[in-house]
Design an enzyme around this catalytic site. Structure first.
Site, PDB file in Angstrom:
ATOM      1  N   GLN A 115       0.934  -1.191  -0.043  1.00  0.00           N
ATOM      2  CA  GLN A 115       0.143   0.122  -0.037  1.00  0.00           C
ATOM      3  C   GLN A 115       0.828   1.064  -0.128  1.00  0.00           C
ATOM      4  OE1 GLN A 115      -3.519  -0.348  -0.426  1.00  0.00           O
ATOM      5  NE2 GLN A 115      -2.847  -2.305  -0.612  1.00  0.00           N
ATOM      6  N   CYS A 116       2.155   1.135   0.196  1.00  0.00           N
ATOM      7  CA  CYS A 116       3.117   2.166   0.338  1.00  0.00           C
ATOM      8  C   CYS A 116       3.905   2.552  -1.072  1.00  0.00           C
ATOM      9  CB  CYS A 116       4.095   2.053   1.558  1.00  0.00           C
ATOM     10  SG  CYS A 116       5.434   3.163   1.584  1.00  0.00           S
TER      11      CYS A 116
END
Length: 137
Positions: free
Chosen positions: A10-11
């Protein structure tokens, strides 16, 4: 040693770091540390390899950092590690480990110095072009 990346898909920084590793010809061991957190022993090893105090590995943004009052300077290293064990989202990422060492790769291009044959040019998700090996950006 195989390249290891402690990764959060998600980063964006973590995704760019992983993409740079792959573009450099490596097939890393991907450890999605939110799904499979490191053991306390491994977290201690990583902190030691990184050569930083536990506080420097804490992530504030998008975590329970403030709710847990982790900015309190009187907290011990052990208490900070306890918090990271209880809430793995507090562990900053991506952490990359290779034969050349370990590094918290923020910004993502810090990974290039850890790779045996790093890519010389890479375009990040946001369009920023990274040049490595003495080439001007």
């Amino acid at each position: 040693m195989k390249v290891q990346i402690y990764h959060n898909p998600q980063c964006g920084t973590s995704r760019n770091t992983l993409a740079m590793i792959v573009a450099s010809g490596e097939t890393p061991e991907i450890i999605e540390y939110l799904q499979t957190p490191p053991t306390r022993e491994r977290l201690g090893e990583l902190i030691s390899l990184l050569g930083i105090p536990p506080r420097a590995l804490l992530r504030e943004k998008g975590t329970p950092y403030e709710e847990l009052n982790l900015g309190d300077a009187s907290l011990t290293d052990e208490q900070l590690i306890d918090a990271m064990m209880a809430y793995p989202i507090l562990i900053n990422r991506p952490i990359v480990v290779t034969d050349k060492g370990a590094r918290l790769c923020r910004p993502s291009e810090l990974v290039l110095d850890l790779l045996p044959a790093p890519v010389t040019e890479f375009t990040k998700e946001d369009g920023e072009v990274i040049r490595h090996g003495g080439m001007p950006a």
